[in-house]
Design an enzyme around this catalytic site. Structure first.
Site, short mmCIF file in Angstrom:
data_model
loop_
_atom_site.label_atom_id
_atom_site.label_comp_id
_atom_site.label_asym_id
_atom_site.label_seq_id
_atom_site.Cartn_x
_atom_site.Cartn_y
_atom_site.Cartn_z
N GLU A 1 1.97 -0.17 -4.82
CA GLU A 1 0.98 0.84 -5.20
C GLU A 1 1.69 2.19 -5.24
O GLU A 1 2.12 2.70 -4.20
CB GLU A 1 -0.17 0.92 -4.19
CG GLU A 1 -1.25 1.87 -4.70
CD GLU A 1 -2.13 2.50 -3.61
OE1 GLU A 1 -3.18 3.05 -3.96
OE2 GLU A 1 -1.76 2.47 -2.42
N ASP B 1 0.83 -1.20 0.00
CA ASP B 1 0.00 0.00 0.00
C ASP B 1 0.87 1.26 0.00
O ASP B 1 1.86 1.34 0.73
CB ASP B 1 -0.85 -0.04 1.28
CG ASP B 1 -1.95 1.00 1.30
OD1 ASP B 1 -2.84 0.95 0.44
OD2 ASP B 1 -1.93 1.86 2.21
C1 GLC Z 1 -4.25 3.07 -0.59
C2 GLC Z 1 -5.45 2.16 -0.58
C3 GLC Z 1 -6.63 2.95 -0.15
C4 GLC Z 1 -6.39 3.46 1.26
C5 GLC Z 1 -5.10 4.25 1.33
C6 GLC Z 1 -4.66 4.45 2.74
O1 GLC Z 1 -4.34 4.07 -1.52
O2 GLC Z 1 -5.61 1.59 -1.84
O3 GLC Z 1 -7.81 2.21 -0.20
O4 GLC Z 1 -7.45 4.25 1.68
O5 GLC Z 1 -4.04 3.58 0.70
O6 GLC Z 1 -4.19 3.24 3.28
#
Ligand code: GLC
Length: 546
Positions: free
Chosen positions: A284, A222
């Site tokens: 991500e 994440d």
């Molecule tokens: C990422 C996740 C999202 C979350 C954020 C904070 O972007 O995909 O759903 O709210 O991180 O953890």
């Protein structure tokens, strides 16, 4: 990208038929990843929230669909302020999702079906209910104080700098008891961990190891690019183009609060640990290509194998723009970097809503025939659309904090419709979010029985990808974008032609006879050998005649 077949034989990531045979730890190169949002996949205990036994029960469906790995959004104990992206224990299972025994059964069943299991690791921040944070905020001298990011107020008593939370408002929360602010890139209930502290690194790597030892095959990480903040906490530059309606976070450029050089050392540590287990790491990262590519790391210090490429989600939907996007992405890849493509996830509008049903089919054909690992978001294989959520049923904290800007994520997180039974077979209770109104017709059982459905198309494309090495891992050569047709070859023998509009469009294929093997429309056209016309919204995959 190659202009001549075979010209990239010295680039392991870009070659085709002459490539050395894929080894087991390269499953993710030819494989397809499927994202499960666990709250919405399958409920088995009637609480209206999906659970691990539900996922296990649906694994045969996924194996039959033809995907290779599931990535499950967070299932760890959590107060659910951000639906699991606020982790209160990195090595447990939230009772709403089940038990550790349920998890072990899920992994065993998945592996028995030949499916890999990827978990969602949330390293940038924990929950404010994590024991580490409770200790950290208990006093300035607590040994865990430095596990989080604490700063004195600015001289005026306000937040230490101008950083803004991605969910709106200052990225700093005042702690009255200890007289300092802590940073939170997201909700105040999601305090940022301090990755400059070696103890944090060790504790978090130990958590990853815990899951590897339980059989997990990798992680989606994440907000990887958020993990380290500028050592001096200098102000972010103000965004002079900011307009109300864009969302508070866009008031500043996140120059100093994200994408710091030190994050790469941490990603490399994660990779070194993952390599002990042959694991896959996906990052991500929302950054432009030149910055994104740095997360592959170097030959000496590799980082994540797949830094997520989200660019298709927002790309202008025409042949010329997509042609250029693919060229730019391929050109930016490091020599040994393997590409990947994404059309949707739990944070972004669904593709069928963005592009409409007919073009969503073309988009799936694009996703599943490009060079690189595709990630499918649950329900997109049905053509699920965003579901309007009545104001009194909104759950997403993003929406609750900034309701006016339309970035709420509940519409893309609604329950998976399985069949025509009550609540689409998702739950015998009350679903935590409403089902889309089209579920009586748009559900797995109905689409399985319809050869013209989106599901049948996706399943067919996944089978083609598996059976055709050129589609799975072969090189990609774009043909000139004619009219509104995006076309490319995979290896020597596969041709893909996608009409991105709803008008007839001409294409001149490469010389030879081409046999259609997949179409976004109901019927396959006859073989072509020379210029032909694609019908509106028609996408075709051809194989060269022998
Ligand atoms: C990422 C996740 C999202 C979350 C954020 C904070 O972007 O995909 O759903 O709210 O991180 O953890």
């Amino acid at each position: 990208m190659t202009s001549q077949p075979g010209s990239t034989a010295d680039q392991p990531g870009a070659s085709s038929g002459d490539q050395p045979e894929l080894t087991a730890d390269h499953w993710w190169r030819s494989g397809t990843i499927y994202q499960i949002y666990p709250r919405s996949f399958q409920d088995t205990n009637g609480d209206g929230i999906g659970d691990l036994p539900g996922i296990t029960a649906r694994l045969p469906y996924l194996a039959d669909l033809g995907i290779d790995a599931i990535w499950i959004s967070p299932i760890f104990p959590s107060p659910m302020a951000d639906f699991g992206y606020d982790v209160a224990d990195y090595i447990g299972i939230d009772p709403r999702f089940g038990t550790m025994a349920d998890f072990d059964r899920l992994v065993e069943s998945a592996h028995g079906l030949g499916l890999k299991v990827l978990l969602d690791f949330v390293p940038n921040h924990s929950s404010d209910q994590h024991p580490w944070f409770r200790e950290s905020r208990s006093s300035r001298t607590n040994p865990k104080r430095d596990w989080y990011v604490w700063r004195d107020p600015a001289p005026d008593g306000g937040p230490p700098n101008n950083w803004i939370s991605d969910f709106g408002g200052p990225a700093w929360e005042w702690d009255e008891a200890t007289g300092q602010y802590y940073s939170h890139a997201f909700l105040p209930q999601q305090p940022d961990l301090n990755w400059r502290n070696p103890e944090v690194i060790e504790a978090m790597l130990a958590a990853m190891r815990f899951w590897y030892e339980r059989g997990v095959d990798g992680f989606r990480i994440d907000v990887l690019w958020h993990m380290v903040k500028h050592a001096e906490f200098i102000d972010n530059p103000v965004n002079l183009d900011w307009q109300p309606g864009m969302g508070d976070m866009f008031r500043v450029h996140q120059t100093h609060s994200t994408d710091q050089p030190e994050v790469h050392e941490i990603a490399a540590r994660m990779r070194a640990l993952g390599d002990e287990f042959g694991a896959l790491l996906i990052g991500e990262i929302y950054l432009p290509f030149d910055r994104l590519m740095t997360y592959y790391g170097s030959a000496d210090a590799p980082e994540v194998q797949l830094p997520f490429n989200f660019t298709l989600i927002d790309a202008p939907w025409n042949a010329r723009a997509l042609h250029q996007l693919i060229l730019d992405y391929e050109a930016a890849l490091p020599a040994d970097g393997w590409p990947n493509w994404v059309l949707g996830n739990h944070d972004r509008p669904r593709i069928a809503t963005k592009r409409g049903e007919a073009q969503a089919r073309v988009a799936q054909m694009l996703l599943l025939t490009l060079r690189g690992t595709p990630t499918l978001y649950y329900g997109d294989e049905l053509g699920m659309t965003d579901v309007a959520i009545p104001a009194d049923q909104v759950q997403d904290p993003r929406e609750l904090r900034e309701p006016a800007i339309g970035l709420g994520r509940d519409p893309v997180r609604t329950p998976m419709p399985w069949d025509a039974s009550e609540n689409a077979g998702f739950t015998i209770g009350t679903p935590w979010l409403p089902l889309g109104p089209d579920w009586p017709a748009r559900n797995i059982a109905a689409e399985q029985g319809d050869p013209r459905s989106m599901l049948s198309l996706v399943r067919h494309l996944l089978r083609l990808r598996r059976s055709n090495p050129a589609l799975a891992t072969g090189d990609l050569r774009l043909l000139d974008a004619e009219a509104n047709v995006l076309s490319y070859r995979r290896g020597e023998d596969v041709l893909v032609a996608l009409n991105l509009g709803n008008a007839d469009a001409p294409l001149t294929p490469p010389p030879g006879e081409w046999h259609p093997v997949a179409s976004t429309l109901a019927a396959l056209p006859p073989p072509v050998a020379g210029p032909f016309t694609l019908r509106p919204n028609e996408g075709l995959v051809f194989i060269a005649a022998p």
